[in-house]
Design a protein around this motif. Structure first.
Motif: not given
Length: 129
Positions: A49-59
């Motif tokens: 995953l890209f970091l932006t995707q990890i952020v979105r999953i957390c959100e």
């Protein structure tokens, strides 16, 4: 009998360090994190995953995420972003001086960085919404 502070299970699949790190840091069941990952990545994080995707999953899972480039290895707790080389990124859980990696191992942060020869990029700090 001493209390268990953190129960760590190794990753479920190859290249799922992002899903694993969210699961390990938050305590949310792996299947629930993987289901959220499926909403932002057609492979559900199985190919990384890209970091932006990890952020979105957390959100999606109800967390406010703050990315910080300056990492305090001794005091920070979050998802540590790092690079093995220019093309191979990795994340692990940083917990107050300890790196917990997706293979289930736990290291002193400095030892992990030296042994794995990684360059720390940033940390994702999570707060419940």
């Amino acid at each position: 009998m001493p209390e268990v502070v953190v129960a760590v299970a190794p990753r479920h699949r190859s290249n799922d360090c992002g899903v694993w790190a969210i699961h390990t840091l938050t305590g949310i069941p792996y299947a629930d994190v993987a289901a959220a990952a499926q909403k932002v990545d057609k492979y559900g994080g199985e190919r990384g995953l890209f970091l932006t995707q990890i952020v979105r999953i957390c959100e999606l899972l109800g967390f406010k995420v703050r990315r910080r480039r300056r990492v305090d290895l001794e005091d920070d707790t979050g998802i540590l972003s790092m690079w093995f080389n220019k093309n191979e990124g990795h994340v692990a859980v940083l917990r107050e001086g300890e790196v917990i990696d997706a293979d289930g191992t736990s290291w002193k942060a400095e030892d992990f960085i030296a042994a794995k020869r990684v360059r720390v990029s940033s940390i994702l700090l999570l707060e419940p919404n």
